[in-house]
Design an enzyme around this catalytic site. Structure first.
Site, mmCIF file in Angstrom:
data_model
loop_
_atom_site.group_PDB
_atom_site.id
_atom_site.type_symbol
_atom_site.label_atom_id
_atom_site.label_comp_id
_atom_site.label_asym_id
_atom_site.label_seq_id
_atom_site.Cartn_x
_atom_site.Cartn_y
_atom_site.Cartn_z
ATOM 1 N N GLY A 176 0.805 -1.230 0.000
ATOM 2 C CA GLY A 176 0.000 0.000 0.000
ATOM 3 C C GLY A 176 0.830 1.269 0.000
ATOM 4 O O GLY A 176 0.607 2.171 -0.811
ATOM 5 N N TYR A 471 11.101 7.840 1.294
ATOM 6 C CA TYR A 471 12.043 8.071 2.399
ATOM 7 C C TYR A 471 11.586 9.341 3.117
ATOM 8 O O TYR A 471 12.311 10.321 3.231
ATOM 9 C CB TYR A 471 13.479 8.220 1.889
ATOM 10 C CG TYR A 471 14.056 6.951 1.297
ATOM 11 C CD1 TYR A 471 13.517 5.707 1.615
ATOM 12 C CD2 TYR A 471 15.155 6.992 0.437
ATOM 13 C CE1 TYR A 471 14.044 4.541 1.082
ATOM 14 C CE2 TYR A 471 15.691 5.826 -0.097
ATOM 15 C CZ TYR A 471 15.131 4.607 0.219
ATOM 16 O OH TYR A 471 15.668 3.457 -0.306
HETATM 17 C C1 LIG Z 1 13.380 -1.406 6.565
HETATM 18 C C2 LIG Z 1 12.894 -0.617 5.385
HETATM 19 C C3 LIG Z 1 13.359 -0.934 4.114
HETATM 20 C C4 LIG Z 1 12.913 -0.225 2.999
HETATM 21 N N1 LIG Z 1 13.381 -0.570 1.761
HETATM 22 C C5 LIG Z 1 12.953 0.097 0.670
HETATM 23 C C6 LIG Z 1 13.407 -0.235 -0.630
HETATM 24 O O1 LIG Z 1 14.214 -1.153 -0.833
HETATM 25 N N2 LIG Z 1 12.948 0.489 -1.678
HETATM 26 C C7 LIG Z 1 12.058 1.498 -1.519
HETATM 27 O O2 LIG Z 1 11.642 2.091 -2.522
HETATM 28 N N3 LIG Z 1 11.604 1.839 -0.301
HETATM 29 C C8 LIG Z 1 12.027 1.172 0.790
HETATM 30 N N4 LIG Z 1 11.562 1.531 2.025
HETATM 31 C C9 LIG Z 1 10.610 2.634 2.149
HETATM 32 C C10 LIG Z 1 9.185 2.154 1.881
HETATM 33 O O3 LIG Z 1 8.996 1.998 0.484
HETATM 34 C C11 LIG Z 1 8.176 3.183 2.398
HETATM 35 O O4 LIG Z 1 8.341 3.371 3.768
HETATM 36 C C12 LIG Z 1 6.736 2.751 2.082
HETATM 37 O O5 LIG Z 1 5.888 3.864 2.084
HETATM 38 C C13 LIG Z 1 6.262 1.738 3.089
HETATM 39 O O6 LIG Z 1 5.008 1.241 2.785
HETATM 40 P P1 LIG Z 1 4.199 0.485 3.951
HETATM 41 O O7 LIG Z 1 2.889 0.098 3.429
HETATM 42 O O8 LIG Z 1 5.081 -0.570 4.541
HETATM 43 O O9 LIG Z 1 4.133 1.629 5.044
HETATM 44 P P2 LIG Z 1 2.930 2.376 5.847
HETATM 45 O O10 LIG Z 1 3.634 2.995 6.999
HETATM 46 O O11 LIG Z 1 1.823 1.439 6.128
HETATM 47 O O12 LIG Z 1 2.450 3.480 4.818
HETATM 48 C C14 LIG Z 1 3.284 4.486 4.321
HETATM 49 C C15 LIG Z 1 2.415 5.647 3.849
HETATM 50 O O13 LIG Z 1 1.488 5.201 2.869
HETATM 51 C C16 LIG Z 1 0.143 5.336 3.348
HETATM 52 N N5 LIG Z 1 -0.568 4.105 3.004
HETATM 53 C C17 LIG Z 1 -0.248 2.855 3.385
HETATM 54 N N6 LIG Z 1 -1.121 1.978 2.891
HETATM 55 C C18 LIG Z 1 -2.015 2.675 2.171
HETATM 56 C C19 LIG Z 1 -3.168 2.312 1.430
HETATM 57 N N7 LIG Z 1 -3.552 1.044 1.338
HETATM 58 N N8 LIG Z 1 -3.882 3.282 0.840
HETATM 59 C C20 LIG Z 1 -3.499 4.577 0.943
HETATM 60 N N9 LIG Z 1 -2.416 4.981 1.633
HETATM 61 C C21 LIG Z 1 -1.677 4.035 2.249
HETATM 62 C C22 LIG Z 1 0.273 5.505 4.838
HETATM 63 O O14 LIG Z 1 -0.836 6.188 5.389
HETATM 64 C C23 LIG Z 1 1.570 6.270 4.945
HETATM 65 O O15 LIG Z 1 1.361 7.622 4.649
HETATM 66 C C24 LIG Z 1 11.992 0.834 3.160
HETATM 67 C C25 LIG Z 1 11.534 1.146 4.435
HETATM 68 C C26 LIG Z 1 11.978 0.453 5.548
HETATM 69 C C27 LIG Z 1 11.491 0.821 6.910
#
Ligand SMILES: Cc1cc2nc3c(=O)[nH]c(=O)nc-3n(C[C@H](O)[C@H](O)[C@H](O)COP(=O)(O)OP(=O)(O)OC[C@H]3O[C@@H](n4cnc5c(N)ncnc54)[C@H](O)[C@@H]3O)c2cc1C
Ligand SMILES: *[C@@H]1O[C@H](CO)[C@@H](O)[C@H](O)[C@H]1NC(C)=O
Ligand SMILES: *[C@@H]1O[C@H](CO)[C@@H](O)[C@H](O)[C@H]1NC(C)=O
Ligand SMILES: *[C@@H]1O[C@H](CO)[C@@H](O)[C@H](O)[C@H]1NC(C)=O
Ligand SMILES: *[C@@H]1O[C@H](CO)[C@@H](O)[C@H](O)[C@H]1NC(C)=O
Ligand SMILES: *[C@@H]1O[C@H](CO)[C@@H](O)[C@H](O)[C@H]1NC(C)=O
Ligand SMILES: *[C@@H]1O[C@H](CO)[C@@H](O)[C@H](O)[C@H]1NC(C)=O
Length: 533
Positions: A176, A471
């Site tokens: 997401g 990020y």
């Molecule tokens: C350990 C780690 C490794 C990472 N590695 C990479 C990498 O290799 N490449 C890369 O590009 N990025 C990487 N990231 C960054 C990652 O892509 C972002 O943090 C991403 O937004 C995470 O998505 P999430 O659903 O896990 O996070 P969440 O914290 O659930 O969501 C992030 C944001 O998106 C919103 N959101 C989530 N789900 C939805 C939905 N279904 N509909 C609408 N809005 C939504 C949330 O409200 C929030 O604003 C990494 C992050 C971490 C912590």
């Protein structure tokens, strides 16, 4: 102001405060719960601070200890939706009762925006909305927002040996947030971002309706491929194009510290990395290690590569393009694409890819703070040495250089909201991790990374100093209650989206004019823009 309008204002104010005094928090709560049961079914899982598993549900997807302290604001309620209808109910009822809604999929947001807010709030957590259906015949998949990219990779590998997907390296990242904010990994130079490979989507809009690409229209579909989902609706699922991968790929991880000539190699890499064949991705992870040569800490550059082909083809390319590295066959390992996913994620490559399904991180959680930068001109040796000097001041710093070029340079800046394309040689991610609790530790480490960020001003992109939405960095600017004006939001918006920011504001103004979907860095709604073309 005329007396009559003042009187009107006073009257309006009285009505408002009356409304508030009738709607005490607990009655809002009750009405809200009633609304949820009316709009969904009894199976809808709801956790209040009184529910025994509230804390474990909240903690489960937290990935940064900075937002898991006793003083971190906690949600009034968590809804762990089991069906799409539960998500619809969450939107309809929180809008109806004026509750602030946060959306969480994988919980990897760098600033915890998916599960913490200064304004009282509820969370709709999609972790149970995680089914994946891979169509190996047509090379596509539907993947629900709460699935992780590790689950996606595993599901692809189970169905096919010829397809992969160009998303991130850490398997616990959620679909997401990741796909709606861009998403990249080792296939970026060959196939672009995860968001470049989305072909359809399902989302719950502000009215609680489910829309797909056709019914949402091309503007909104454009916005949720890099503009961040949280400003526009709740993404339920994406349909993606899978990408072809060869049966054999080659990886290497080649470490050099300062005493072994790391600086010259990093400097040279800047002239090579974005111009290599698209099949070759070499990133550099720089951190501080104990020197084997000396009784001191030193900076180590780890050259980490994925090549889409066998070692026989890789070695001549390296000899021609980057002989200084001195890469030998013995430094390389051939494997399947899914094994390379395990390798980059830190798992044993001979084990089952089933481990990618586990949502629990491989390593213990840390406190961390990160930032990003784009580099358009190689950094001089002196410039690099200044970075190393700063890294040696910290306990657990890290900078990661990720090469651009290839497919990234072929896609136009406005194709999707993610704008960082042809002009870049590489992207830097700056990180600092720590384990000490407390505000002082946080302040000290954050102060260090801010100094590093200041140091880099002369060496990185300017006007704007560009940044990667995934990020997320609250230092770039924020609105505590999510109601930034256009000009306030433009400060960070232009860094994340460049010239695409205005189009995002236009879409936002059309689909959510009252700014229901908001957070500290969301896209602002400008009602008068709703009719602009
Ligand atoms: C350990 C780690 C490794 C990472 N590695 C990479 C990498 O290799 N490449 C890369 O590009 N990025 C990487 N990231 C960054 C990652 O892509 C972002 O943090 C991403 O937004 C995470 O998505 P999430 O659903 O896990 O996070 P969440 O914290 O659930 O969501 C992030 C944001 O998106 C919103 N959101 C989530 N789900 C939805 C939905 N279904 N509909 C609408 N809005 C939504 C949330 O409200 C929030 O604003 C990494 C992050 C971490 C912590
Ligand atoms: C939680 O429990 C306390 C004490 O038992 C009670 O006063 C309060 O109303 C409860 N809150 C909710 C949201 O159920
Ligand atoms: C492939 O796509 C076609 C056309 O959309 C569809 O009819 C067919 O069922 C798909 N194949 C599979 C295995 O789903
Ligand atoms: C590359 O392989 C050779 C031969 O096995 C080994 O001696 C050398 O240490 C390796 N280099 C690196 C940087 O891993
Ligand atoms: C480096 O050495 C110090 C002191 O000997 C030790 O505490 C630390 O764990 C070592 N770090 C690494 C990464 O090996
Ligand atoms: C994985 O298996 C192959 C073939 O069985 C073997 O040659 C290789 O050494 C193994 N690698 C690891 C890291 O265990
Ligand atoms: C949000 O905060 C700003 C000040 O930061 C304030 O001017 C504004 O009225 C607030 N808006 C709402 C809806 O609370």
């Amino acid at each position: 102001m005329k007396t009559s309008s003042i009187a009107l204002l006073v009257l309006f104010h009285t009505i408002l405060s009356l409304a508030y005094s009738f709607a005490t928090p607990s009655s809002i709560h009750e009405n809200f719960l009633q609304c949820l049961s009316l709009h969904s079914d009894p199976s809808i899982p709801i956790y209040t601070p009184n529910t025994s598993s509230y804390s474990s549900i909240l903690q489960f997807s937290v990935r940064n200890l900075r937002f898991s302290t006793p003083t971190t604001p906690k949600p009034e309620l968590i809804i762990t939706a089991l069906h799409e209808s539960h998500v619809q109910a969450a939107v309809i009822c929180s809008r109806k009762y004026g509750l602030h809604l946060r959306i969480r999929s994988g919980g990897h947001d760098y600033e915890g925006l998916s599960y913490a807010s200064d304004v009282p709030f509820v969370i709709v957590d999609l972790l149970n909305i995680q089914s994946i259906s891979v169509d190996a015949e047509n090379g596509t998949a539907w993947v629900q927002a709460g699935a992780t990219i590790g689950q996606l990779y595993h599901n692809i590998a189970v169905k096919s040996r010829t397809y992969g997907f160009p998303a991130g390296i850490c398997p616990t990242v959620g679909i997401g947030g990741h796909l709606s904010g861009g998403g990249y990994g080792a296939l970026l130079r060959k196939y672009g971002l995860a968001a470049d490979n989305i072909v359809d989507a399902r989302l719950v809009n502000v009215d609680g309706k489910i829309l797909d690409r056709k019914s949402m229209g091309e503007d909104l579909f454009w916005a949720i491929r890099g503009g961040g989902g949280a400003s526009f609706g709740v993404i339920l699922s994406y349909k993606i194009n899978l990408v072809p991968v060869p049966p054999i790929v080659t990886v290497f991880r080649f470490n050099k510290n300062l005493e072994e000539g790391a600086t010259a190699l990093v400097e040279k890499w800047q002239y090579v990395a974005d111009k290599l064949p698209q099949d070759l991705f070499i990133r550099i992870v720089v951190n501080v290690v104990n020197s084997t040569q000396r009784e001191e800490r030193t900076v180590q550059a780890s050259f980490q590569a994925l090549f889409l082909g066998g070692v026989d083809k890789l070695i001549p390319i390296m000899e021609q393009r980057f002989p200084e590295l001195g890469l030998a066959r013995e430094n390389c390992t051939e494997m399947s694409w899914i094994q390379s996913v395990l390798y980059f994620a830190g798992f044993p490559i001979n084990g089952s890819s089933e481990v990618l399904v586990d949502r629990t991180p491989l390593n213990p959680l840390d406190y961390f703070k990160a930032k990003s930068d784009y580099v358009t001109e190689p950094i001089s040796i002196t410039g690099l040495e200044g970075i190393w000097k700063m890294l040696l001041e910290e306990n657990r710093p890290e900078v990661i250089f990720s090469p651009y070029g290839g497919r990234m340079s072929e896609i136009s800046e406005s194709a999707i909201p993610f704008p960082h394309r042809v002009e870049n040689i590489y992207k830097i991610q700056h990180l600092v991790y720590w384990q000490e609790q407390g505000l002082k530790a946080s302040r000290d480490h954050i102060a260090w990374i801010r100094r590093l960020y200041r140091y880099l001003i002369p060496y990185v992109s300017k006007f704007p100093r560009a940044a990667y939405l995934n990020y997320r960095d609250i230092d770039l600017g924020q609105s505590k209650n999510g109601t930034a004006s256009y000009s306030e939001a433009k400060v960070w918006g232009i860094k994340y989206f460049k010239n695409n920011f205005d189009r995002l504001v236009k879409v936002k103004s059309k689909v959510d004019p009252d700014n229901f979907f908001r957070n500290e860095q969301s896209i602002p709604a400008v009602p008068s823009w709703a009719k602009k073309n």
